[in-house]
Design a protein around this motif. Structure first.
Motif, PDB file in Angstrom:
ATOM      1  N   VAL A 152       1.059  -1.049   0.008  1.00 61.98           N
ATOM      2  CA  VAL A 152      -0.133   0.144  -0.082  1.00 61.98           C
ATOM      3  C   VAL A 152       1.058   1.161  -0.210  1.00 61.98           C
ATOM      4  O   VAL A 152       2.150   1.176   0.474  1.00 61.98           O
ATOM      5  CB  VAL A 152      -1.008  -0.110   1.156  1.00 61.98           C
ATOM      6  N   ALA A 153       0.206   2.298  -0.572  1.00 59.34           N
ATOM      7  CA  ALA A 153       1.037   3.450  -0.675  1.00 59.34           C
ATOM      8  C   ALA A 153       0.214   4.762  -0.172  1.00 59.34           C
ATOM      9  O   ALA A 153      -0.996   4.851  -0.741  1.00 59.34           O
ATOM     10  CB  ALA A 153       1.460   3.790  -1.872  1.00 59.34           C
ATOM     11  N   ILE A 154       0.355   5.452   0.859  1.00 61.97           N
ATOM     12  CA  ILE A 154      -0.489   6.569   1.311  1.00 61.97           C
ATOM     13  C   ILE A 154       0.385   7.679   1.108  1.00 61.97           C
ATOM     14  O   ILE A 154       1.463   7.922   1.719  1.00 61.97           O
ATOM     15  CB  ILE A 154      -0.845   6.175   2.705  1.00 61.97           C
ATOM     16  N   PHE A 155       0.043   8.582   0.621  1.00 61.00           N
ATOM     17  CA  PHE A 155       0.456  10.006   0.315  1.00 61.00           C
ATOM     18  C   PHE A 155      -0.409  11.247   0.813  1.00 61.00           C
ATOM     19  O   PHE A 155      -1.511  11.158   0.319  1.00 61.00           O
ATOM     20  CB  PHE A 155       0.934  10.016  -0.910  1.00 61.00           C
ATOM     21  N   ASP A 156       0.209  12.112   1.592  1.00 60.27           N
ATOM     22  CA  ASP A 156      -0.894  13.162   1.986  1.00 60.27           C
ATOM     23  C   ASP A 156      -0.079  14.238   2.536  1.00 60.27           C
ATOM     24  O   ASP A 156       1.206  14.092   2.896  1.00 60.27           O
ATOM     25  CB  ASP A 156      -2.040  12.637   2.718  1.00 60.27           C
ATOM     26  N   GLY A 157      -0.784  15.255   2.827  1.00 53.44           N
ATOM     27  CA  GLY A 157       0.080  16.522   3.805  1.00 53.44           C
ATOM     28  C   GLY A 157      -0.334  16.343   5.181  1.00 53.44           C
ATOM     29  O   GLY A 157      -1.423  15.850   5.671  1.00 53.44           O
ATOM     30  N   ASP A 158       0.526  17.195   5.931  1.00 56.21           N
ATOM     31  CA  ASP A 158       0.447  17.500   7.231  1.00 56.21           C
ATOM     32  C   ASP A 158       0.067  18.883   7.267  1.00 56.21           C
ATOM     33  O   ASP A 158       0.913  19.746   7.283  1.00 56.21           O
ATOM     34  CB  ASP A 158       1.688  17.253   8.064  1.00 56.21           C
ATOM     35  N   TYR A 159      -1.498  19.060   7.388  1.00 54.90           N
ATOM     36  CA  TYR A 159      -1.802  20.436   7.194  1.00 54.90           C
ATOM     37  C   TYR A 159      -1.681  21.306   8.200  1.00 54.90           C
ATOM     38  O   TYR A 159      -1.893  22.726   8.027  1.00 54.90           O
ATOM     39  CB  TYR A 159      -3.233  20.397   6.542  1.00 54.90           C
ATOM     40  N   ALA A 160      -1.184  20.875   9.254  1.00 53.28           N
ATOM     41  CA  ALA A 160      -0.888  22.050  10.495  1.00 53.28           C
ATOM     42  C   ALA A 160       0.441  22.723   9.924  1.00 53.28           C
ATOM     43  O   ALA A 160       0.772  23.760  10.478  1.00 53.28           O
ATOM     44  CB  ALA A 160      -0.543  21.369  11.912  1.00 53.28           C
ATOM     45  N   LEU A 188      -3.928  16.223  10.789  1.00 47.29           N
ATOM     46  CA  LEU A 188      -2.883  15.706  11.260  1.00 47.29           C
ATOM     47  C   LEU A 188      -2.659  14.465  11.048  1.00 47.29           C
ATOM     48  O   LEU A 188      -1.731  13.699  11.965  1.00 47.29           O
ATOM     49  CB  LEU A 188      -2.891  16.073  12.701  1.00 47.29           C
ATOM     50  N   VAL A 189      -3.478  13.652  10.401  1.00 45.88           N
ATOM     51  CA  VAL A 189      -3.530  12.256  10.310  1.00 45.88           C
ATOM     52  C   VAL A 189      -2.312  11.635   9.788  1.00 45.88           C
ATOM     53  O   VAL A 189      -1.795  10.456  10.370  1.00 45.88           O
ATOM     54  CB  VAL A 189      -4.638  11.627   9.419  1.00 45.88           C
ATOM     55  N   HIS A 206       9.067   1.785   3.838  1.00 45.45           N
ATOM     56  CA  HIS A 206       9.692   3.388   3.406  1.00 45.45           C
ATOM     57  C   HIS A 206       8.677   4.356   3.665  1.00 45.45           C
ATOM     58  O   HIS A 206       7.636   4.266   3.603  1.00 45.45           O
ATOM     59  CB  HIS A 206      10.016   3.426   1.883  1.00 45.45           C
ATOM     60  N   ALA A 207       9.108   5.482   4.391  1.00 45.04           N
ATOM     61  CA  ALA A 207       8.540   6.566   4.739  1.00 45.04           C
ATOM     62  C   ALA A 207       9.312   7.860   4.747  1.00 45.04           C
ATOM     63  O   ALA A 207      10.684   7.703   4.882  1.00 45.04           O
ATOM     64  CB  ALA A 207       8.111   6.386   5.960  1.00 45.04           C
ATOM     65  N   ASP A 208       8.985   8.857   4.087  1.00 43.12           N
ATOM     66  CA  ASP A 208       9.873  10.093   3.868  1.00 43.12           C
ATOM     67  C   ASP A 208       8.729  11.209   3.942  1.00 43.12           C
ATOM     68  O   ASP A 208       7.493  11.001   3.717  1.00 43.12           O
ATOM     69  CB  ASP A 208      10.796  10.089   2.766  1.00 43.12           C
ATOM     70  N   GLY A 209       9.365  12.299   3.836  1.00 45.76           N
ATOM     71  CA  GLY A 209       8.710  13.841   3.758  1.00 45.76           C
ATOM     72  C   GLY A 209       9.242  14.829   2.902  1.00 45.76           C
ATOM     73  O   GLY A 209      10.625  14.710   2.921  1.00 45.76           O
ATOM     74  N   GLU A 210       8.690  15.672   2.647  1.00 44.05           N
ATOM     75  CA  GLU A 210       9.064  16.984   1.798  1.00 44.05           C
ATOM     76  C   GLU A 210       8.302  18.048   1.941  1.00 44.05           C
ATOM     77  O   GLU A 210       7.066  17.955   1.926  1.00 44.05           O
ATOM     78  CB  GLU A 210       9.353  16.507   0.351  1.00 44.05           C
ATOM     79  N   ALA A 211       9.080  19.094   2.209  1.00 37.60           N
ATOM     80  CA  ALA A 211       8.264  20.529   2.154  1.00 37.60           C
ATOM     81  C   ALA A 211       7.936  20.701   0.632  1.00 37.60           C
ATOM     82  O   ALA A 211       9.090  21.143  -0.221  1.00 37.60           O
ATOM     83  CB  ALA A 211       9.056  21.512   2.907  1.00 37.60           C
ATOM     84  N   VAL A 212       6.837  21.148   0.335  1.00 35.98           N
ATOM     85  CA  VAL A 212       6.395  21.633  -0.897  1.00 35.98           C
ATOM     86  C   VAL A 212       6.203  23.138  -0.831  1.00 35.98           C
ATOM     87  O   VAL A 212       5.548  23.692   0.107  1.00 35.98           O
ATOM     88  CB  VAL A 212       5.125  21.125  -1.438  1.00 35.98           C
ATOM     89  N   CYS A 263       3.995  23.795   2.746  1.00 34.83           N
ATOM     90  CA  CYS A 263       3.375  22.639   3.307  1.00 34.83           C
ATOM     91  C   CYS A 263       4.085  21.404   3.335  1.00 34.83           C
ATOM     92  O   CYS A 263       4.729  21.080   2.222  1.00 34.83           O
ATOM     93  CB  CYS A 263       2.075  22.578   2.935  1.00 34.83           C
ATOM     94  N   ASN A 264       4.181  20.604   4.378  1.00 34.81           N
ATOM     95  CA  ASN A 264       5.075  19.290   4.364  1.00 34.81           C
ATOM     96  C   ASN A 264       3.910  17.948   3.938  1.00 34.81           C
ATOM     97  O   ASN A 264       2.734  17.849   4.371  1.00 34.81           O
ATOM     98  CB  ASN A 264       5.349  19.047   5.905  1.00 34.81           C
ATOM     99  N   TYR A 265       4.654  17.347   3.087  1.00 34.71           N
ATOM    100  CA  TYR A 265       4.049  16.147   2.550  1.00 34.71           C
ATOM    101  C   TYR A 265       4.679  14.855   2.906  1.00 34.71           C
ATOM    102  O   TYR A 265       5.840  15.018   2.936  1.00 34.71           O
ATOM    103  CB  TYR A 265       3.686  16.268   1.053  1.00 34.71           C
ATOM    104  N   TYR A 266       4.026  13.762   3.165  1.00 33.55           N
ATOM    105  CA  TYR A 266       4.937  12.438   3.435  1.00 33.55           C
ATOM    106  C   TYR A 266       4.205  11.443   2.631  1.00 33.55           C
ATOM    107  O   TYR A 266       3.109  11.295   2.268  1.00 33.55           O
ATOM    108  CB  TYR A 266       4.308  12.590   5.226  1.00 33.55           C
ATOM    109  N   THR A 267       4.893  10.338   2.532  1.00 30.28           N
ATOM    110  CA  THR A 267       4.676   9.179   1.839  1.00 30.28           C
ATOM    111  C   THR A 267       5.112   8.108   2.700  1.00 30.28           C
ATOM    112  O   THR A 267       6.221   7.747   3.294  1.00 30.28           O
ATOM    113  CB  THR A 267       5.629   8.849   0.495  1.00 30.28           C
ATOM    114  N   PHE A 268       4.087   7.008   2.938  1.00 33.65           N
ATOM    115  CA  PHE A 268       4.246   5.745   3.495  1.00 33.65           C
ATOM    116  C   PHE A 268       4.152   4.464   2.516  1.00 33.65           C
ATOM    117  O   PHE A 268       2.938   4.704   1.982  1.00 33.65           O
ATOM    118  CB  PHE A 268       3.263   5.500   4.651  1.00 33.65           C
ATOM    119  N   VAL A 269       4.942   3.866   2.583  1.00 27.97           N
ATOM    120  CA  VAL A 269       5.038   2.427   1.684  1.00 27.97           C
ATOM    121  C   VAL A 269       4.979   1.295   2.433  1.00 27.97           C
ATOM    122  O   VAL A 269       6.083   1.401   3.517  1.00 27.97           O
ATOM    123  CB  VAL A 269       5.887   2.537   0.365  1.00 27.97           C
TER     124      VAL A 269
END
Length: 273
Positions: A152-160, A188-189, A206-212, A263-269
């Motif tokens: 599974v891949a979940i990609f989304d933002g941390d909107y705080a 915040l999920v 795998h998990a990582d994050g990046e500021a857009v 905004c920060n975005y994160y990916t979990f695989v």
């Protein structure tokens, strides 16, 4: 009026708002940063030529179109979204790109997917989990429909972390918070997934994050502001004149090269045990 995540209640929106959301999803898909982040996690998924792929909350189908257009993909692709207008748009865009025979789109609920157990090699939730009513129920469904050993891949933002530059910092912070709360049911999920995924039988591989971030000029955050700032006003979260002044300042900053937003975005695989 209380703010309500527009994607969560898309079937109750007026046609004009739905059109803005469709345009937003398509413009976001073309944004170079988002396209790169998508390609990064698709590479980590290492889809085989015959993979069966399910995207829940597929929106206008941009992610599945990117997969189906690959020269090395000949598998099955199914997109499910609760929004009837989104599914109609997804079918239309796929047909326009010559991919209509390669992707199936259905109206359905991410909390109760009408698909068999262990049916897919890969399940994707691309900017979905921040909008759903019950994230844990959706994760349970993802675990049910992906096969053992599947991904599974979940990609989304941390909107705080969502923020726009604004000369009045106090008002700016208030507007940032209002935008997040007007647009996302679960802002915040992504902070919970490192705990929740193992609870539902997944191993995070795998998990990582990046500021857009956009500084000076804007495309991604221009569309975000134009689409979602009116929702803050409509929900009476801030006075209409405050929202209009903020939006006018953002447009001016885009024109004169002084714009800032991030905004920060994160990916979990993860892999199902």
């Amino acid at each position: 009026m209380a703010a309500r995540d527009p994607h969560r209640f898309v079937n109750q929106l007026d046609d004009g708002t739905v059109t803005r959301l469709v345009d937003r999803l398509e413009s976001r898909a073309k944004d170079r940063v988002f396209a790169r982040l998508l390609e990064q996690y698709l590479e980590r998924l290492a889809l085989s030529a015959s993979s069966s792929v399910l995207e829940i909350g597929c929106g206008t189908g941009a992610v599945l179109r990117a997969i189906a257009a690959r020269d090395d993909f000949r598998g099955a692709a199914l997109g499910v979204d609760q929004g009837e207008a989104f599914v109609d748009a997804a079918r239309r865009f796929a047909a326009q790109e010559g991919l209509g025979e390669r992707i199936e789109f259905r109206v359905g609920d991410a909390h109760d997917l009408a698909v068999a157990d262990d049916a897919f090699d890969t399940v994707i939730a691309h900017t979905l989990i921040s909008h759903v009513t019950e994230p844990e129920t959706v994760l349970r469904e993802m675990a049910r429909v992906v096969r053992p050993g599947g991904s599974v891949a979940i990609f989304d933002g941390d909107y705080a972390s969502l923020t726009y530059g604004y000369p009045d910092h106090d008002t700016g912070r208030t507007m940032d918070s209002a935008l997040a709360n007007a647009t996302f049911n679960n802002p915040l999920v992504m902070r919970d997934l490192s705990r929740l995924l193992p609870e539902f039988g997944f191993d995070i591989v795998h998990a990582d994050g990046e500021a857009v971030t956009e500084i000076g000029s804007a495309s991604f955050f221009r569309s975000f502001a134009e689409t979602y700032a009116p929702l803050v006003k409509d929900a009476d979260m801030l006075p209409a004149e405050t929202v209009e002044a903020w939006l006018a300042a953002q447009r001016q900053a885009m024109e004169n090269g002084t714009f800032f937003a991030s905004c920060n975005y994160y990916t979990f695989v993860a892999r199902r045990r």
